[in-house]
Design an enzyme around this catalytic site. Structure first.
Site, mmCIF file in Angstrom:
data_model
loop_
_atom_site.group_PDB
_atom_site.id
_atom_site.type_symbol
_atom_site.label_atom_id
_atom_site.label_comp_id
_atom_site.label_asym_id
_atom_site.label_seq_id
_atom_site.Cartn_x
_atom_site.Cartn_y
_atom_site.Cartn_z
ATOM 1 N N ARG A 45 0.844 -1.198 0.000
ATOM 2 C CA ARG A 45 0.000 0.000 0.000
ATOM 3 C C ARG A 45 0.882 1.251 0.000
ATOM 4 N NH1 ARG A 45 -4.652 0.152 4.352
ATOM 5 N NH2 ARG A 45 -5.326 1.894 3.020
ATOM 6 N N CYS A 84 -1.325 6.397 8.792
ATOM 7 C CA CYS A 84 -1.655 5.112 8.162
ATOM 8 C C CYS A 84 -2.735 5.385 7.121
ATOM 9 C CB CYS A 84 -2.106 4.104 9.208
ATOM 10 S SG CYS A 84 -3.529 4.638 10.187
#
Length: 272
Positions: free
Chosen positions: A171, A229
Site C-alpha cells: 500500500r 496510516c
C-alpha cells in the site's frame, strides 16, 4: 506507567479496572459479532467506527466528538479516577486506537491488554457471552490532551523529521489500494509496517527491539517523529509501539484517507 498490561497484571489488579472490548475488523464482519460470541467477563463493547471516530469526511476515521467519547466512557462505567483496560481480538490494532483516543480526550489511566483476547484464552482465561449492564460513570471527555498533526504538519515532519507510514509495504508503494480511491504515500515518508511491532502471537515486541527497529528507520529521541496510516487506526498502534520504545511521536489522525481529499497535495509511489 507502561501503556501495556499483561494477563497476570490484569488478574492481580485491585481494584479491578474497567474492561473495554474494541474488537474491530477493517473489512468485516462487525466486531460486535465477535464480542457477542465471547469476551472477557465484565467487558463493555465499544464500536470503533461510531464511538472512536466521527462520521467519515474528510478521512475515514476522523476524531469523534467529545460528547460521543463522554457518553461511551460513562456507559462503560468510567469516572475520572477509573483505571481502564482496552483489548481486541489479538494484535491490539483497534485497542491501540482506543488507547490513543481516550488519552487524547484526557483519560490518564488507560492501558492495552497485551495479546488481547487470544492471550487471555491461551492463559486459560474465562470468556462469557453475558453483557454487563450499562455503567453510571461520570467522566467528562475534553479534547487536546495529545498533540496532533494535520496535513501540513505531516508534510513538514516528512521534510524535516521522520514521518512513519504504518501501512503494509504494497500500500505504501502504491501497488495496491484496497480502501482508498488513490494509491501511494506522502512524499518523504518512511514505511514502517505496524504488523512488525508485534510477534506471531500478537504480543508487542520488547521495548529494546522496538527501539532498535525505529532507530534504524531514523526515529530517535532527538528527531521529530510523526505517524500516519490509512485512516488513523494503525497509526495509533505505531504510536503505542514508539511509546514503548521511549520515542515520542505525533499522530496525523486524518492519515492517507484525508491527505488524498485535496488534489493539490503531492503523492509519491514506490518503496522509498
Amino acid at each position: 506507567m507502561s501503556p501495556l498490561i499483561t494477563i497476570d497484571e490484569l488478574r492481580a489488579a485491585d481494584p479491578k479496572p474497567v474492561l473495554i472490548d474494541v474488537t474491530w475488523n477493517l473489512a468485516g464482519p462487525p466486531g460486535k459479532e465477535a464480542y457477542d460470541a465471547g469476551h472477557l467477563p465484565g467487558a463493555h463493547f465499544v464500536d470503533l467506527d461510531t464511538e472512536l471516530a466521527g462520521p467519515p469526511g474528510p478521512g475515514r476515521h476522523p476524531l469523534p466528538e467529545a460528547t460521543t467519547v463522554t457518553a461511551t466512557l460513562r456507559r462503560a462505567g468510567v469516572s475520572a479516577d477509573s483505571a481502564v483496560v482496552v483489548y481486541d481480538a489479538a494484535n491490539s490494532m483497534a485497542a491501540a486506537r482506543a488507547w490513543w483516543i481516550f488519552r487524547y480526550f484526557g483519560l490518564s489511566d488507560v492501558r492495552v491488554l497485551d495479546g488481547g483476547l487470544a492471550a487471555w484464552q491461551a492463559a486459560g482465561g474465562e470468556v462469557t457471552t453475558d453483557v454487563p449492564a450499562d455503567g453510571a460513570g461520570t467522566y467528562t471527555a475534553t479534547g487536546g490532551h495529545l498533540p496532533l498533526l494535520d496535513a501540513d504538519g505531516a508534510a513538514a515532519v516528512a521534510a524535516s523529521g521522520v514521518l512513519l507510514d504504518a501501512r503494509a509495504p504494497e500500500r505504501f508503494a502504491g501497488e495496491v489500494e484496497p480502501m482508498d480511491p488513490v494509491a501511494g504515500h506522502i512524499p518523504g515518508a518512511t514505511n514502517a509496517p505496524t504488523t512488525q511491532n508485534v510477534d506471531e502471537t500478537g504480543h508487542f515486541l520488547p521495548a529494546a527491539e522496538l527501539r532498535e527497529r525505529f532507530e534504524k528507520l531514523g526515529a530517535t529521541a532527538t528527531t521529530e517523529v510523526g505517524v500516519y496510516c490509512g485512516s488513523g487506526v494503525t497509526a495509533a498502534h505505531e504510536a503505542l509501539a514508539l511509546d514503548l520504545a521511549g520515542l515520542p511521536a505525533t499522530v496525523y489522525i486524518g492519515s492517507w484517507s484525508e491527505w488524498i481529499t485535496d488534489p493539490s497535495r503531492p503523492i509519491a509511489t514506490g518503496k522509498h
